[in-house]
Design a protein around this motif. Structure first.
Motif, PDB file in Angstrom:
ATOM      1  N   VAL A 321       0.836  -1.208   0.000  1.00 28.66           N
ATOM      2  CA  VAL A 321       0.000   0.000   0.000  1.00 28.66           C
ATOM      3  C   VAL A 321       0.871   1.259   0.000  1.00 28.66           C
ATOM      4  N   PHE A 322       1.994   1.216   0.708  1.00 24.77           N
ATOM      5  CA  PHE A 322       2.905   2.368   0.709  1.00 24.77           C
ATOM      6  C   PHE A 322       3.398   2.666  -0.704  1.00 24.77           C
ATOM      7  N   PHE A 323       3.735   1.626  -1.461  1.00 27.76           N
ATOM      8  CA  PHE A 323       4.194   1.834  -2.839  1.00 27.76           C
ATOM      9  C   PHE A 323       3.072   2.368  -3.736  1.00 27.76           C
ATOM     10  N   TRP A 324       1.816   2.021  -3.431  1.00 26.38           N
ATOM     11  CA  TRP A 324       0.703   2.590  -4.179  1.00 26.38           C
ATOM     12  C   TRP A 324       0.610   4.097  -3.959  1.00 26.38           C
ATOM     13  N   VAL A 325       0.916   4.552  -2.751  1.00 25.65           N
ATOM     14  CA  VAL A 325       0.934   5.992  -2.477  1.00 25.65           C
ATOM     15  C   VAL A 325       1.953   6.673  -3.388  1.00 25.65           C
ATOM     16  N   MET A 326       3.118   6.056  -3.525  1.00 23.39           N
ATOM     17  CA  MET A 326       4.161   6.610  -4.374  1.00 23.39           C
ATOM     18  C   MET A 326       3.721   6.675  -5.841  1.00 23.39           C
ATOM     19  N   ILE A 327       2.994   5.659  -6.296  1.00 24.51           N
ATOM     20  CA  ILE A 327       2.532   5.633  -7.679  1.00 24.51           C
ATOM     21  C   ILE A 327       1.569   6.780  -7.950  1.00 24.51           C
ATOM     22  N   CYS A 328       0.648   7.035  -7.018  1.00 21.67           N
ATOM     23  CA  CYS A 328      -0.307   8.144  -7.194  1.00 21.67           C
ATOM     24  C   CYS A 328       0.411   9.484  -7.305  1.00 21.67           C
ATOM     25  N   CYS A 329       1.393   9.668  -6.452  1.00 16.33           N
ATOM     26  CA  CYS A 329       2.152  10.931  -6.485  1.00 16.33           C
ATOM     27  C   CYS A 329       2.942  11.051  -7.784  1.00 16.33           C
ATOM     28  N   PHE A 330       3.528   9.951  -8.220  1.00 17.41           N
ATOM     29  CA  PHE A 330       4.324   9.961  -9.447  1.00 17.41           C
ATOM     30  C   PHE A 330       3.452  10.236 -10.669  1.00 17.41           C
ATOM     31  N   SER A 331       2.197   9.738 -10.654  1.00 16.83           N
ATOM     32  CA  SER A 331       1.322   9.902 -11.808  1.00 16.83           C
ATOM     33  C   SER A 331       1.031  11.368 -12.113  1.00 16.83           C
ATOM     34  N   TYR A 332       1.070  12.201 -11.091  1.00 16.70           N
ATOM     35  CA  TYR A 332       0.799  13.627 -11.298  1.00 16.70           C
ATOM     36  C   TYR A 332       1.855  14.277 -12.193  1.00 16.70           C
ATOM     37  N   PHE A 333       3.087  13.733 -12.126  1.00 17.95           N
ATOM     38  CA  PHE A 333       4.199  14.352 -12.855  1.00 17.95           C
ATOM     39  C   PHE A 333       4.547  13.630 -14.157  1.00 17.95           C
ATOM     40  N   LEU A 334       3.769  12.620 -14.549  1.00 20.12           N
ATOM     41  CA  LEU A 334       4.040  11.897 -15.795  1.00 20.12           C
ATOM     42  C   LEU A 334       3.994  12.844 -16.990  1.00 20.12           C
ATOM     43  N   ASN A 335       5.006  12.746 -17.853  1.00 18.96           N
ATOM     44  CA  ASN A 335       4.983  13.619 -19.032  1.00 18.96           C
ATOM     45  C   ASN A 335       5.474  12.940 -20.306  1.00 18.96           C
ATOM     46  N   ASN A 336       5.789  11.633 -20.270  1.00 16.93           N
ATOM     47  CA  ASN A 336       6.159  10.949 -21.513  1.00 16.93           C
ATOM     48  C   ASN A 336       5.803   9.470 -21.422  1.00 16.93           C
ATOM     49  N   GLU A 337       5.801   8.816 -22.555  1.00 16.64           N
ATOM     50  CA  GLU A 337       5.346   7.435 -22.626  1.00 16.64           C
ATOM     51  C   GLU A 337       6.245   6.465 -21.873  1.00 16.64           C
ATOM     52  N   TYR A 338       7.538   6.745 -21.775  1.00 18.29           N
ATOM     53  CA  TYR A 338       8.446   5.822 -21.088  1.00 18.29           C
ATOM     54  C   TYR A 338       8.180   5.816 -19.584  1.00 18.29           C
ATOM     55  N   GLN A 339       7.853   6.966 -19.049  1.00 19.53           N
ATOM     56  CA  GLN A 339       7.459   7.027 -17.639  1.00 19.53           C
ATOM     57  C   GLN A 339       6.159   6.259 -17.416  1.00 19.53           C
ATOM     58  N   PHE A 340       5.258   6.364 -18.391  1.00 20.27           N
ATOM     59  CA  PHE A 340       3.989   5.643 -18.274  1.00 20.27           C
ATOM     60  C   PHE A 340       4.226   4.134 -18.295  1.00 20.27           C
ATOM     61  N   ASN A 404      -9.066  18.602 -14.996  1.00 20.54           N
ATOM     62  CA  ASN A 404      -7.672  18.134 -14.974  1.00 20.54           C
ATOM     63  C   ASN A 404      -7.638  16.783 -14.279  1.00 20.54           C
ATOM     64  N   ILE A 405      -7.455  15.722 -15.074  1.00 22.94           N
ATOM     65  CA  ILE A 405      -7.485  14.367 -14.535  1.00 22.94           C
ATOM     66  C   ILE A 405      -6.290  14.080 -13.628  1.00 22.94           C
ATOM     67  N   ARG A 406      -5.227  14.871 -13.719  1.00 20.27           N
ATOM     68  CA  ARG A 406      -4.049  14.669 -12.867  1.00 20.27           C
ATOM     69  C   ARG A 406      -4.375  14.935 -11.392  1.00 20.27           C
ATOM     70  N   TYR A 407      -5.208  15.934 -11.143  1.00 24.50           N
ATOM     71  CA  TYR A 407      -5.602  16.211  -9.766  1.00 24.50           C
ATOM     72  C   TYR A 407      -6.389  15.034  -9.176  1.00 24.50           C
ATOM     73  N   SER A 408      -7.212  14.416 -10.005  1.00 30.14           N
ATOM     74  CA  SER A 408      -7.981  13.256  -9.557  1.00 30.14           C
ATOM     75  C   SER A 408      -7.056  12.109  -9.168  1.00 30.14           C
ATOM     76  N   ALA A 409      -6.055  11.838 -10.012  1.00 30.28           N
ATOM     77  CA  ALA A 409      -5.107  10.755  -9.738  1.00 30.28           C
ATOM     78  C   ALA A 409      -4.304  11.027  -8.478  1.00 30.28           C
ATOM     79  N   LEU A 410      -3.888  12.266  -8.300  1.00 27.56           N
ATOM     80  CA  LEU A 410      -3.103  12.627  -7.114  1.00 27.56           C
ATOM     81  C   LEU A 410      -3.911  12.448  -5.843  1.00 27.56           C
ATOM     82  N   PHE A 411      -5.190  12.778  -5.889  1.00 26.25           N
ATOM     83  CA  PHE A 411      -6.022  12.696  -4.689  1.00 26.25           C
ATOM     84  C   PHE A 411      -6.200  11.260  -4.203  1.00 26.25           C
ATOM     85  N   LEU A 412      -6.064  10.275  -5.098  1.00 29.81           N
ATOM     86  CA  LEU A 412      -6.188   8.877  -4.693  1.00 29.81           C
ATOM     87  C   LEU A 412      -5.158   8.494  -3.634  1.00 29.81           C
TER      88      LEU A 412
END
Length: 439
Positions: A321-340, A404-412
């Motif tokens: 679950v801790f790593f899921w928190v990190m994924i949500c935070c990281f998703s806000y800053f995604l900006n290219n396909e390799y990060q995705f 802005n769907i990024r705010y939604s992802a971050l809030f998770l």
């Protein structure tokens, strides 16, 4: 009634085939082809991402999330009573079949989904979700029946592994139509996706026949055979609820599960729409990344099962679950396909583990003498469904007001954090139980 032994390999394989059958819905409809197809046909140069649904103007992805959340809400309200009746009347397998056919035929109905039939498509989309939810709930309830507690982590992992392999297999078949329509003389660009929806329904019904044939029926509750319908439901529901109130471990685990499931399930449902709207990956890259998630999840399920055996289920869940928190935070800053792609790999690894381990952890908390496991598991499934309702509504609401769907992802990440801290309550209780047992 035929007697079945727990840990029978043939019975476990048959049970696992239900995951093989219905997971195609989760991948094709929830995660890959449908989100990409839906986003593409509802995009408009003049109206942007807004659509009209029975005269109501909504953001396209908000509409699909709202419809899903309503389906989950209906099932969350109905499942405890349906499950109570199925236990009292001995109809576990009947309802498992009923929901399967509802979901499968709804997927077939989506073959007729185009922009001009938006309302029809969304209704079928919601009905497919209802069928999937109900089928999974009744399938989950078989876990403590077919496997002893020491084997339930492994068996749960096997079920999810079958599911991931099955859905990837059908996805590859669908790929032939999506990426090579000229092989079949297809000129309608919407037809390959719609054929995929049809194939999901056929696949679902076909392979579900295996568990339908081999899984045992449950006995009616003694004394309930001649009881009126509503009295059966009331008595069974009250009995199970009273039992759950006595089990401190379950009362601590379900709130934690509620919050982290809110994050996991919502993130999995909206991942494809996120990649399409924010990164414009295109259907081929997006579907490939979601496919990567399913493949990696096979290993994730087995890895978490091994780790749980060594360190304990709750400790492993806390780390995951801790790593899921990190994924949500990281998703806000995604900006290219390799990060995705990197995030997709991490999501797959953690998804396989958290889904499999959560199911087996709850199963192990149910006392072995309990026969009415459907009603017990209905509380687990309802917890998850209400979590999805809240998660999807929250996600859709934030996107609707911010665009802005990024705010939604971050809030998770907030939901994951709450679940993370609540799991420590479960861990503390387990340690107290060990101390008391050693005295």
């Amino acid at each position: 009634m035929k007697v079945f032994k727990k840990n029978d390999k043939r019975l476990i394989r048959s049970w696992s085939m239900f995951d093989w059958a219905n997971s195609a819905y989760n991948l094709v409809i929830n995660s890959t082809i449908f989100p990409v197809y839906y986003t593409a046909i509802t995009a408009n140069k003049d109206t942007g991402d807004t659509v009209s649904f029975f005269g109501i103007e909504l953001v396209n992805t908000a509409l699909s999330n709202f419809s899903l959340s309503i389906a989950y809400l209906l099932m969350a309200l109905g499942l405890p009573f349906i499950s109570a009746y199925s236990d009292a009347a001995g109809k576990r397998k009947f309802f498992m079949k009923l929901f399967t056919y509802v979901g499968a035929f709804a997927c077939m109905g989506m073959f007729f989904f185009k922009l001009e039939t938006l309302e029809w498509g969304i209704v079928c989309f919601a009905l497919a979700a209802i069928g999937y939810i109900g089928g999974v709930a009744f399938n989950n309830s078989y876990l403590p029946i077919i496997a002893t507690p020491d084997q339930q982590d492994r068996v749960s992992a096997q079920g999810f592994a079958y599911g991931y392999v099955g859905c990837v297999t059908l996805q590859l078949i669908c790929f032939v139509f999506v990426f090579k329509p000229e092989w079949f003389g297809i000129v309608d660009p919407s037809l390959p996706a719609r054929i995929s929806f049809l194939l999901v329904g056929l696949w679902w019904i076909l392979f579900a026949q295996i568990p339908f044939r081999y899984l045992p029926k449950n006995r009616p509750t003694i004394g309930s055979e001649k009881m009126p319908f509503f009295q059966k439901v009331k008595n069974e529901f009250n009995t199970v609820l009273a039992e759950i109130k006595k089990i401190e471990a379950i009362r601590r685990f379900l709130p934690a599960y509620f919050f982290y499931a809110m994050g996991v399930q919502t993130l999995l449902i909206v991942a494809a729409a996120f990649g399409e709207k924010e990164l414009q990956l295109g259907s081929s890259k997006l579907i490939a990344s979601i496919l990567l998630i399913q493949i990696v999840a096979i290993g994730g399920a087995y890895i978490m099962s091994v780790l749980a055996k060594r360190f304990g289920n709750i400790k492993v869940l806390i780390v995951v679950v801790f790593f899921w928190v990190m994924i949500c935070c990281f998703s806000y800053f995604l900006n290219n396909e390799y990060q995705f792609y990197g995030m997709a790999f991490a999501v797959g690894l953690l998804m396989g583990g958290i889904q499999s381990l959560s199911r087996s952890t709850y199963s192990r908390l149910i006392p072995e003498h309990i026969e009415d496991t459907t009603s017990f598991f209905s509380f687990y499934d309802v917890t998850e469904k209400i979590a999805i309702v809240v998660g999807l509504f929250t996600f859709a609401f934030i996107e609707q007001i911010t665009h802005n769907i990024r705010y939604s992802a971050l809030f998770l990440s907030v939901f994951f954090l709450i679940g993370f801290f609540l799991l420590f309550r479960v861990l503390k209780f387990n340690k107290l139980q060990i101390i008391q047992n050693n005295k």
